[in-house]
Design a protein around this motif. Sequence first.
Motif, PDB file in Angstrom:
ATOM      1  N   ILE A  32     -27.180  -5.658 -11.491  1.00 20.05           N
ATOM      2  CA  ILE A  32     -27.079  -6.966 -10.843  1.00 20.05           C
ATOM      3  C   ILE A  32     -28.204  -7.103  -9.810  1.00 20.05           C
ATOM      4  CG2 ILE A  32     -25.727  -8.237  -9.119  1.00 20.05           C
ATOM      5  CD1 ILE A  32     -24.686  -8.752 -11.839  1.00 20.05           C
ATOM      6  N   THR A  33     -28.808  -8.284  -9.741  1.00 19.51           N
ATOM      7  CA  THR A  33     -29.790  -8.612  -8.715  1.00 19.51           C
ATOM      8  C   THR A  33     -29.256  -9.738  -7.848  1.00 19.51           C
ATOM      9  OG1 THR A  33     -31.720  -7.922 -10.019  1.00 19.51           O
ATOM     10  CG2 THR A  33     -32.106  -9.498  -8.245  1.00 19.51           C
ATOM     11  N   ILE A  34     -29.225  -9.522  -6.538  1.00 17.63           N
ATOM     12  CA  ILE A  34     -28.889 -10.578  -5.581  1.00 17.63           C
ATOM     13  C   ILE A  34     -30.205 -11.045  -4.987  1.00 17.63           C
ATOM     14  CG2 ILE A  34     -27.644 -11.179  -3.489  1.00 17.63           C
ATOM     15  CD1 ILE A  34     -25.671  -8.945  -4.146  1.00 17.63           C
ATOM     16  N   LEU A  35     -30.565 -12.280  -5.272  1.00 18.76           N
ATOM     17  CA  LEU A  35     -31.879 -12.819  -4.928  1.00 18.76           C
ATOM     18  C   LEU A  35     -31.718 -14.018  -4.009  1.00 18.76           C
ATOM     19  CD1 LEU A  35     -34.991 -12.798  -5.523  1.00 18.76           C
ATOM     20  CD2 LEU A  35     -34.494 -14.338  -7.434  1.00 18.76           C
ATOM     21  N   GLY A  36     -32.461 -14.039  -2.934  1.00 18.07           N
ATOM     22  CA  GLY A  36     -32.382 -15.156  -2.010  1.00 18.07           C
ATOM     23  C   GLY A  36     -33.366 -16.254  -2.365  1.00 18.07           C
ATOM     24  N   GLU A  37     -32.866 -17.467  -2.484  1.00 12.16           N
ATOM     25  CA  GLU A  37     -33.738 -18.619  -2.616  1.00 12.16           C
ATOM     26  C   GLU A  37     -34.474 -18.822  -1.290  1.00 12.16           C
ATOM     27  OE1 GLU A  37     -32.741 -22.626  -4.917  1.00 12.16           O
ATOM     28  OE2 GLU A  37     -31.945 -22.672  -2.886  1.00 12.16           O
ATOM     29  N   SER A  38     -35.610 -19.471  -1.304  1.00 10.10           N
ATOM     30  CA  SER A  38     -36.347 -19.727  -0.065  1.00 10.10           C
ATOM     31  C   SER A  38     -35.445 -20.410   0.968  1.00 10.10           C
ATOM     32  CB  SER A  38     -37.564 -20.609  -0.359  1.00 10.10           C
ATOM     33  OG  SER A  38     -38.273 -20.896   0.832  1.00 10.10           O
ATOM     34  N   GLY A  39     -35.362 -19.818   2.156  1.00  5.78           N
ATOM     35  CA  GLY A  39     -34.521 -20.385   3.203  1.00  5.78           C
ATOM     36  C   GLY A  39     -33.087 -19.898   3.197  1.00  5.78           C
ATOM     37  N   ALA A  40     -32.751 -18.957   2.323  1.00  5.49           N
ATOM     38  CA  ALA A  40     -31.382 -18.430   2.267  1.00  5.49           C
ATOM     39  C   ALA A  40     -31.176 -17.380   3.350  1.00  5.49           C
ATOM     40  CB  ALA A  40     -31.096 -17.829   0.895  1.00  5.49           C
ATOM     41  N   VAL A  41     -30.100 -17.532   4.124  1.00  5.65           N
ATOM     42  CA  VAL A  41     -29.756 -16.597   5.196  1.00  5.65           C
ATOM     43  C   VAL A  41     -28.299 -16.187   5.013  1.00  5.65           C
ATOM     44  CG1 VAL A  41     -29.557 -16.234   7.674  1.00  5.65           C
ATOM     45  CG2 VAL A  41     -31.363 -17.718   6.770  1.00  5.65           C
ATOM     46  N   LEU A  42     -28.051 -14.882   5.005  1.00  2.51           N
ATOM     47  CA  LEU A  42     -26.692 -14.363   4.973  1.00  2.51           C
ATOM     48  C   LEU A  42     -26.378 -13.831   6.370  1.00  2.51           C
ATOM     49  CD1 LEU A  42     -24.122 -13.645   3.455  1.00  2.51           C
ATOM     50  CD2 LEU A  42     -25.217 -11.535   2.699  1.00  2.51           C
ATOM     51  N   ASP A  43     -25.542 -14.555   7.105  1.00  2.36           N
ATOM     52  CA  ASP A  43     -25.203 -14.217   8.486  1.00  2.36           C
ATOM     53  C   ASP A  43     -23.696 -13.979   8.562  1.00  2.36           C
ATOM     54  OD1 ASP A  43     -24.767 -13.983  11.181  1.00  2.36           O
ATOM     55  OD2 ASP A  43     -25.760 -15.851  11.751  1.00  2.36           O
ATOM     56  N   VAL A  44     -23.314 -12.697   8.615  1.00  2.00           N
ATOM     57  CA  VAL A  44     -21.888 -12.362   8.619  1.00  2.00           C
ATOM     58  C   VAL A  44     -21.334 -12.254  10.035  1.00  2.00           C
ATOM     59  CG1 VAL A  44     -22.001 -11.248   6.376  1.00  2.00           C
ATOM     60  CG2 VAL A  44     -22.352  -9.880   8.446  1.00  2.00           C
ATOM     61  N   GLY A  45     -22.149 -12.618  11.025  1.00  3.25           N
ATOM     62  CA  GLY A  45     -21.672 -12.620  12.398  1.00  3.25           C
ATOM     63  C   GLY A  45     -21.532 -11.222  12.974  1.00  3.25           C
ATOM     64  N   LYS A  46     -20.778 -11.128  14.042  1.00  2.00           N
ATOM     65  CA  LYS A  46     -20.664  -9.879  14.795  1.00  2.00           C
ATOM     66  C   LYS A  46     -19.306  -9.211  14.625  1.00  2.00           C
ATOM     67  CE  LYS A  46     -23.899 -11.756  18.165  1.00  2.00           C
ATOM     68  NZ  LYS A  46     -24.127 -12.171  19.567  1.00  2.00           N
ATOM     69  N   THR A  47     -18.613  -9.560  13.543  1.00  2.00           N
ATOM     70  CA  THR A  47     -17.293  -8.977  13.307  1.00  2.00           C
ATOM     71  C   THR A  47     -17.211  -8.220  11.989  1.00  2.00           C
ATOM     72  OG1 THR A  47     -16.535 -11.074  12.365  1.00  2.00           O
ATOM     73  CG2 THR A  47     -16.139 -10.707  14.716  1.00  2.00           C
ATOM     74  N   ALA A  48     -17.977  -8.609  10.977  1.00  5.55           N
ATOM     75  CA  ALA A  48     -17.917  -7.947   9.671  1.00  5.55           C
ATOM     76  C   ALA A  48     -18.663  -6.614   9.717  1.00  5.55           C
ATOM     77  CB  ALA A  48     -18.521  -8.843   8.589  1.00  5.55           C
ATOM     78  N   SER A  49     -18.107  -5.614   9.052  1.00  5.94           N
ATOM     79  CA  SER A  49     -18.763  -4.302   9.022  1.00  5.94           C
ATOM     80  C   SER A  49     -19.998  -4.306   8.132  1.00  5.94           C
ATOM     81  CB  SER A  49     -17.781  -3.232   8.523  1.00  5.94           C
ATOM     82  OG  SER A  49     -16.685  -3.095   9.408  1.00  5.94           O
ATOM     83  N   TYR A  50     -19.959  -5.066   7.033  1.00  7.70           N
ATOM     84  CA  TYR A  50     -21.044  -5.068   6.054  1.00  7.70           C
ATOM     85  C   TYR A  50     -21.399  -6.505   5.672  1.00  7.70           C
ATOM     86  CZ  TYR A  50     -18.921  -0.437   5.392  1.00  7.70           C
ATOM     87  OH  TYR A  50     -18.378   0.800   5.586  1.00  7.70           O
TER      88      TYR A  50
END
Length: 245
Positions: A32-50
């Motif tokens: 599997i490949t997880i690929l970010g489109e231009s401008g994609a941000v994954l922000d899980v905040g300050k509570t998630a471990s991963y």
Amino acid sequence: SAASDVYKSQGKTIMLLSGTHTSGATAASAEITILGESGAVLDVGKTASYAIVLTGSAQTVKQLEIKGATLKAVYISSIASNALVESCEIHHCVATATAGYGVGAIGDGSQVKNCKIHHIGTVLDGETSTSGEAFGIYVGKNCNDAVVSGNQLYLCRKAPIRVAGYDATVKSNYMWACWSGIDANSQKGGLWKDNIVEYCGEGAYVKHVTASTVSAPRFEYNTIRRCWQFYYHSEGSPTAYSQQC
């Protein structure tokens, strides 16, 4: 957002669409490949471990901005193999647990290439980290044959790259403004080559290694400048593995 609004599947490629998203992902299927489109941000905040957990074989995370997480922003688990994290920006991981990593690599054959990793476990920009140790990239003790190359790492509170595994290759990375630079702690075999370290407290931190030509890591053609000192502590003489630095 609904999952269909966030991810677009193209065979074995999962595209994270442009915008800021807050839900992490665990990838279990092989290749599997997880690929970010231009401008994609994954922000899980300050509570998630991963933010992303890889558990399969030959999985890839590419061209994605990842921020947040308190333990590991990207975790290559012990049951993963030949994973690749490439051309990502990983930053502002709080590291409030025992230790925090931008990328934590335990699975054999892990690769981290051409990434920018910064503000890991720092207390800048409103972060409130309390962990004793935080690393940009951590290659764990049971990880074999990792490759870490072409990355830029800075403002990682403990070290930009720490290697504790077997036969890792660490080359052509630029590391600056961290507590230590080259960090080989319990590393067995492997090679550090053509890396540049600047403005770190300790240009190199070599600890718990066995100084023999069989089991010691090799250090070749690295540049260390504008740092305070070199730290060395091992079970033998350093002359067996300090070469062309």
